[in-house]
Design a protein around this motif. Structure first.
Motif, PDB file in Angstrom:
ATOM      1  N   PHE A  11      -7.909 -26.766 -19.111  1.00  0.00           N
ATOM      2  CA  PHE A  11      -8.593 -25.534 -18.715  1.00  0.00           C
ATOM      3  C   PHE A  11      -8.716 -25.433 -17.200  1.00  0.00           C
ATOM      4  O   PHE A  11      -8.929 -26.439 -16.520  1.00  0.00           O
ATOM      5  CB  PHE A  11     -10.019 -25.478 -19.288  1.00  0.00           C
ATOM      6  N   THR A  12      -8.637 -24.212 -16.693  1.00  0.00           N
ATOM      7  CA  THR A  12      -9.046 -23.950 -15.321  1.00  0.00           C
ATOM      8  C   THR A  12     -10.561 -23.756 -15.352  1.00  0.00           C
ATOM      9  O   THR A  12     -11.151 -23.596 -16.430  1.00  0.00           O
ATOM     10  CB  THR A  12      -8.400 -22.675 -14.766  1.00  0.00           C
ATOM     11  N   GLN A  13     -11.171 -23.729 -14.189  1.00  0.00           N
ATOM     12  CA  GLN A  13     -12.612 -23.473 -14.146  1.00  0.00           C
ATOM     13  C   GLN A  13     -12.924 -22.099 -14.747  1.00  0.00           C
ATOM     14  O   GLN A  13     -13.909 -21.948 -15.466  1.00  0.00           O
ATOM     15  CB  GLN A  13     -13.142 -23.547 -12.720  1.00  0.00           C
ATOM     16  N   GLU A  14     -12.084 -21.128 -14.455  1.00  0.00           N
ATOM     17  CA  GLU A  14     -12.302 -19.781 -14.978  1.00  0.00           C
ATOM     18  C   GLU A  14     -12.214 -19.737 -16.499  1.00  0.00           C
ATOM     19  O   GLU A  14     -13.031 -19.093 -17.161  1.00  0.00           O
ATOM     20  CB  GLU A  14     -11.296 -18.791 -14.367  1.00  0.00           C
ATOM     21  N   GLN A  15     -11.220 -20.408 -17.045  1.00  0.00           N
ATOM     22  CA  GLN A  15     -11.046 -20.424 -18.503  1.00  0.00           C
ATOM     23  C   GLN A  15     -12.224 -21.105 -19.189  1.00  0.00           C
ATOM     24  O   GLN A  15     -12.734 -20.612 -20.196  1.00  0.00           O
ATOM     25  CB  GLN A  15      -9.737 -21.136 -18.875  1.00  0.00           C
ATOM     26  N   LEU A  16     -12.663 -22.239 -18.643  1.00  0.00           N
ATOM     27  CA  LEU A  16     -13.784 -22.944 -19.243  1.00  0.00           C
ATOM     28  C   LEU A  16     -15.060 -22.121 -19.112  1.00  0.00           C
ATOM     29  O   LEU A  16     -15.859 -22.067 -20.048  1.00  0.00           O
ATOM     30  CB  LEU A  16     -13.965 -24.322 -18.604  1.00  0.00           C
ATOM     31  N   ALA A  17     -15.225 -21.471 -17.982  1.00  0.00           N
ATOM     32  CA  ALA A  17     -16.399 -20.620 -17.781  1.00  0.00           C
ATOM     33  C   ALA A  17     -16.471 -19.540 -18.852  1.00  0.00           C
ATOM     34  O   ALA A  17     -17.544 -19.276 -19.415  1.00  0.00           O
ATOM     35  CB  ALA A  17     -16.360 -19.995 -16.390  1.00  0.00           C
ATOM     36  N   MET A  18     -15.344 -18.944 -19.167  1.00  0.00           N
ATOM     37  CA  MET A  18     -15.322 -17.908 -20.204  1.00  0.00           C
ATOM     38  C   MET A  18     -15.697 -18.496 -21.560  1.00  0.00           C
ATOM     39  O   MET A  18     -16.464 -17.902 -22.309  1.00  0.00           O
ATOM     40  CB  MET A  18     -13.953 -17.235 -20.258  1.00  0.00           C
ATOM     41  N   LYS A  19     -15.168 -19.670 -21.874  1.00  0.00           N
ATOM     42  CA  LYS A  19     -15.461 -20.320 -23.153  1.00  0.00           C
ATOM     43  C   LYS A  19     -16.945 -20.676 -23.279  1.00  0.00           C
ATOM     44  O   LYS A  19     -17.521 -20.596 -24.363  1.00  0.00           O
ATOM     45  CB  LYS A  19     -14.639 -21.594 -23.329  1.00  0.00           C
ATOM     46  N   LEU A  20     -17.558 -21.094 -22.159  1.00  0.00           N
ATOM     47  CA  LEU A  20     -18.949 -21.540 -22.175  1.00  0.00           C
ATOM     48  C   LEU A  20     -19.932 -20.416 -21.858  1.00  0.00           C
ATOM     49  O   LEU A  20     -21.136 -20.637 -21.836  1.00  0.00           O
ATOM     50  CB  LEU A  20     -19.146 -22.679 -21.170  1.00  0.00           C
TER      51      LEU A  20
END
Length: 67
Positions: A11-20
């Motif tokens: 994950f990129t930080q952006e992708q993980l941020a969206m997931k969380l």
């Protein structure tokens, strides 16, 4: 630990941020130890990044150090 969990899951930080459901800035602060995730946030981070064992081992090691 959090950064390595994210990177190993791809994950990129952006992708993980969206997931969380967090901001990318929040993810960055967690990874830089500028902010501490709550216990539920940590568990969900581990779940999303498929890193449950890493967190469990970290908690176990922390508990033994405090005994």
């Amino acid at each position: 630990m959090l950064r390595s969990m994210r990177i190993s899951s791809g994950f990129t930080q952006e992708q993980l941020a969206m997931k969380l459901n967090l901001s990318q800035s929040c993810i960055s602060k967690f990874e830089a130890n500028l902010k501490v995730p709550s216990y539920p946030q940590l568990l969900y981070w581990a779940h999303v990044t498929d890193s449950n064992e890493i967190v469990i081992n970290h908690i176990k090691n922390s508990e033994f150090k405090s005994l």
